[in-house]
Design an enzyme around this catalytic site. Structure first.
Site, PDB file in Angstrom:
ATOM      1  N   GLU A   1       1.150  -1.404   0.015  1.00 41.29           N
ATOM      2  CA  GLU A   1      -0.094   0.240  -0.061  1.00 41.29           C
ATOM      3  C   GLU A   1       0.984   1.231  -0.001  1.00 41.29           C
ATOM      4  OE1 GLU A   1      -3.178   0.089  -1.197  1.00 41.29           O
ATOM      5  OE2 GLU A   1      -3.616  -1.246   0.419  1.00 41.29           O
TER       6      GLU A   1
ATOM      7  N   SER B   1     -25.896   6.692 -15.681  1.00 37.83           N
ATOM      8  CA  SER B   1     -25.607   5.383 -14.723  1.00 37.83           C
ATOM      9  C   SER B   1     -26.504   5.209 -13.802  1.00 37.83           C
ATOM     10  CB  SER B   1     -24.373   5.977 -13.999  1.00 37.83           C
ATOM     11  OG  SER B   1     -24.218   5.090 -13.137  1.00 37.83           O
TER      12      SER B   1
ATOM     13  N   ALA C   1     -15.589   2.974  -1.569  1.00 36.44           N
ATOM     14  CA  ALA C   1     -15.157   2.107  -0.680  1.00 36.44           C
ATOM     15  C   ALA C   1     -13.589   1.596  -0.684  1.00 36.44           C
ATOM     16  CB  ALA C   1     -16.131   0.867  -0.524  1.00 36.44           C
ATOM     17  N   GLY C   2     -12.937   2.328  -1.570  1.00 36.40           N
ATOM     18  CA  GLY C   2     -11.558   2.007  -1.575  1.00 36.40           C
ATOM     19  C   GLY C   2     -11.374   0.648  -2.458  1.00 36.40           C
TER      20      GLY C   2
ATOM     21  N   SER D   1     -11.890   0.942  -5.836  1.00 41.70           N
ATOM     22  CA  SER D   1     -11.716   0.970  -7.069  1.00 41.70           C
ATOM     23  C   SER D   1     -12.844   0.991  -8.150  1.00 41.70           C
ATOM     24  CB  SER D   1     -10.563   0.490  -7.690  1.00 41.70           C
ATOM     25  OG  SER D   1      -9.803   1.140  -8.524  1.00 41.70           O
TER      26      SER D   1
ATOM     27  N   GLU E   1      -8.129   9.623 -15.084  1.00 42.46           N
ATOM     28  CA  GLU E   1      -8.592   9.712 -13.656  1.00 42.46           C
ATOM     29  C   GLU E   1      -7.649  11.058 -13.193  1.00 42.46           C
ATOM     30  OE1 GLU E   1      -9.511   6.428 -11.394  1.00 42.46           O
ATOM     31  OE2 GLU E   1      -9.146   7.431  -9.588  1.00 42.46           O
TER      32      GLU E   1
ATOM     33  N   ASP F   1      -4.575   0.560  -9.446  1.00 41.02           N
ATOM     34  CA  ASP F   1      -6.120   0.189  -9.535  1.00 41.02           C
ATOM     35  C   ASP F   1      -6.365  -0.042 -11.130  1.00 41.02           C
ATOM     36  OD1 ASP F   1      -6.020   1.428  -7.306  1.00 41.02           O
ATOM     37  OD2 ASP F   1      -7.408   2.991  -7.895  1.00 41.02           O
TER      38      ASP F   1
ATOM     39  N   TYR G   1      -3.353  12.307   0.919  1.00 41.51           N
ATOM     40  CA  TYR G   1      -2.509  11.568  -0.231  1.00 41.51           C
ATOM     41  C   TYR G   1      -1.462  12.419  -0.964  1.00 41.51           C
ATOM     42  CZ  TYR G   1      -2.000   8.521  -4.337  1.00 41.51           C
ATOM     43  OH  TYR G   1      -1.548   7.821  -5.474  1.00 41.51           O
TER      44      TYR G   1
HETATM   45  P1  ADP Z   1     -13.477   4.145  -5.199  1.00 38.49           P
HETATM   46  O1  ADP Z   1     -12.662   3.913  -6.672  1.00 38.49           O
HETATM   47  O2  ADP Z   1     -12.618   3.765  -4.071  1.00 38.49           O
HETATM   48  O3  ADP Z   1     -14.587   3.605  -5.381  1.00 38.49           O
HETATM   49  P2  ADP Z   1     -13.307   6.928  -6.124  1.00 38.49           P
HETATM   50  O4  ADP Z   1     -13.629   8.315  -5.219  1.00 38.49           O
HETATM   51  O5  ADP Z   1     -11.911   6.874  -6.706  1.00 38.49           O
HETATM   52  O6  ADP Z   1     -13.440   5.761  -5.096  1.00 38.49           O
HETATM   53  O7  ADP Z   1     -14.188   6.700  -7.307  1.00 38.49           O
HETATM   54  C1  ADP Z   1     -15.633   6.966  -7.020  1.00 38.49           C
HETATM   55  C2  ADP Z   1     -16.222   7.752  -8.073  1.00 38.49           C
HETATM   56  O8  ADP Z   1     -16.005   7.226  -9.245  1.00 38.49           O
HETATM   57  C3  ADP Z   1     -17.678   8.283  -7.775  1.00 38.49           C
HETATM   58  O9  ADP Z   1     -17.766   9.093  -6.764  1.00 38.49           O
HETATM   59  C4  ADP Z   1     -18.173   8.540  -9.197  1.00 38.49           C
HETATM   60  O10 ADP Z   1     -17.838   9.728  -9.683  1.00 38.49           O
HETATM   61  C5  ADP Z   1     -17.497   7.643 -10.085  1.00 38.49           C
HETATM   62  N1  ADP Z   1     -18.150   6.137 -10.159  1.00 38.49           N
HETATM   63  C6  ADP Z   1     -17.769   4.867  -9.992  1.00 38.49           C
HETATM   64  N2  ADP Z   1     -18.698   4.070 -10.152  1.00 38.49           N
HETATM   65  C7  ADP Z   1     -19.654   4.649 -10.886  1.00 38.49           C
HETATM   66  C8  ADP Z   1     -20.870   4.365 -11.306  1.00 38.49           C
HETATM   67  N3  ADP Z   1     -21.222   2.952 -11.416  1.00 38.49           N
HETATM   68  N4  ADP Z   1     -21.511   5.245 -11.973  1.00 38.49           N
HETATM   69  C9  ADP Z   1     -21.112   6.526 -11.899  1.00 38.49           C
HETATM   70  N5  ADP Z   1     -19.955   7.209 -11.374  1.00 38.49           N
HETATM   71  C10 ADP Z   1     -19.128   6.022 -10.891  1.00 38.49           C
HETATM   72 MG    MG Z   2     -10.974   5.212  -7.135  1.00 35.06          MG
END
Ligand code: ADP
Ligand code: MG
Length: 412
Positions: free
Chosen positions: A45, A79, A135-136, A138, A186, A198, A250
């Site tokens: 990590e 979405s 939730a971390g 990805s 990203e 990721d 971070y």
């Molecule tokens: P993680 O990657 O750990 O879940 P992040 O903050 O990096 O958390 O990414 C989450 C973001 O990615 C959400 O706030 C949204 O903007 C986008 N995202 C992820 N999955 C979806 C989805 N199924 N539909 C729309 N947006 C999504």
């Molecule tokens: Mg992410």
């Protein structure tokens, strides 16, 4: 009380959901449905941006993208996880900072492909996902990778290749390129300063294997990882802790590592990790500079964590799967004490899991919230989950969510 972990959808169900959303939104059928997994990092990590080693697996939880090409340069997107309705963006207008919200992850992939010289035009896309968001685990890379393989197929870019009978991607080099473009999306479009782990996990993993990722040169090795064969399971605890200041913290950790590397005269902290004798000397020299005590702890985390990845892979290779438990425990202690990226919810989940019989447990992902993982005997999953839920309730924390992780297939 008995906790039910969040199930991963069957492929058929995910594809059916994305297709149905597409059809009800755009009143036509998609060209196809593609999907990509979230990931959980077993160990390694905060090593990716230090040229170090990481060991993620692709989750069975996936994001599904139903996509159709358009003849113009408009992207329409919807979405199931975003109630705001259909968004519309013209690719000609896209530049970093111009696309707010979740659309940046999707449009960013098309933008990065175009920046790299690929002839990618407009498309309609409908997303549905069982990857827990934020939730971390990805969900962001799962979203990017699902769109990347969709555009690859629809535009005949021939980068993603296929997946062979053993579950291995047939064109790792092409997938490595796609992963890099997803990182650009990203970093530059969504403005999230993440390393490359990721996207590599989502695109380059192999079913039944962990992905040993060398972040110095991008090389990967597939390491057999079959917990069920050892009567073990990996329990994921999504703490649902509200993360705050995540990006700022971070960025600070990254800057500290870069500062330490500069003072030590190395390209990245990986060089310090690789030089076992130099390690002690380097730390002594750092301690004398300004802010030295903190920097020493940051460096110690990175170098010891890289060594733990190697030890973890060695233990798996020797068939000593239970032997990785203490390495997970040590990783958590290092992230908590030396790198200072844990939080109360993560510490509590890890401690409660261990007290309930987990063989090892650690926070996973960037920290300050997100998820923890626990290595448990297969028959203990419900018992450990119940114990973690009870401990967080007793502490007055948000109820965590749970999932069971096994090494799933990559984006396709
Ligand atoms: P993680 O990657 O750990 O879940 P992040 O903050 O990096 O958390 O990414 C989450 C973001 O990615 C959400 O706030 C949204 O903007 C986008 N995202 C992820 N999955 C979806 C989805 N199924 N539909 C729309 N947006 C999504
Ligand atoms: Mg992410």
């Amino acid at each position: 009380m008995s906790i039910v972990p969040t199930p991963a959808w069957h492929r058929d169900e995910g594809e059916r959901r994305a297709r149905a959303l597409f059809t009800s939104t755009y009143r036509t059928a998609p060209g196809g449905v593609w999907s990509a997994p979230g990931r959980v990092n077993l160990i390694g990590e905060h090593t990716d941006y230090n040229g170090g080693l990481a060991l993620p697996i692709a989750l069975p939880h996936r994001t599904y993208a139903a996509v159709a090409r358009r003849d113009d340069d408009v992207v329409r997107l919807v979405s199931a996880q975003e109630p705001s309705g259909v968004r519309e963006v013209r690719l000609a207008d896209v530049a970093p900072g111009t696309v707010p919200g979740w659309a940046a992850y999707v449009v960013g992939v098309a933008w990065a492909l175009r920046e790299a010289g690929h002839d990618v035009g407009g498309f309609d896309v409908a997303i549905d996902s069982c990857v827990p968001s934020g939730a971390g685990l990805s969900s962001s890379a799962a979203l990017e990778a699902s769109v990347a393989v969709a555009l690859d197929a629809l535009h005949g870019l021939d980068l993603a290749g296929g997946v062979d009978a053993t579950g291995a991607p047939t064109d790792d080099a092409g997938r490595a390129l796609l992963a890099e473009l997803c990182v650009r999306a990203e970093n530059e479009m969504a403005g999230a300063p993440t390393g490359g782990m990721d996207q590599a996990a989502s695109l380059r993993a192999r079913e039944g294997h962990a992905l040993l990722l060398d972040c110095r040169d991008g090389a990967v090795r597939h390491v057999p990882f079959d917990l069920a064969a050892h009567d073990l399971a990996l329990l994921v605890v999504d703490t649902r802790a509200p993360h705050s200041h995540v990006d700022g913290e971070y960025a600070q950790r990254r800057a500290a590592c870069e500062d330490a590397a500069r003072r030590l005269g190395v390209a990245t902290l990986r060089d310090v990790a690789d030089d076992a004798r130099g390690d002690a000397r380097a730390l002594e020299a750092l301690a004398d500079g300004p802010g030295g005590a903190v920097l020493v702890r940051r460096v110690r985390h990175v170098t010891s964590e890289i060594a733990r990845v190697t030890a973890f892979v060695d233990a798996l290779g020797a068939g000593d799967v239970a032997g990785v438990g203490p390495l997970m425990d040590a990783s958590h202690a290092s992230l908590r004490d030396d790198y200072e990226v844990s939080c109360r919810e993560l510490d509590l989940a890890v401690d409660a899991a261990r007290a309930a019989g987990a063989l090892g447990a650690r926070m996973t992902g960037g920290g300050f919230g997100g998820s923890a993982i626990a290595l448990v005997r297969a028959g203990d999953v419900a018992h450990v989950a119940d114990a973690v839920a009870a401990a967080s309730a007793a502490a007055g924390l948000t109820a965590p969510a749970f999932a069971v992780a096994a090494a799933g297939p990559p984006a396709a």
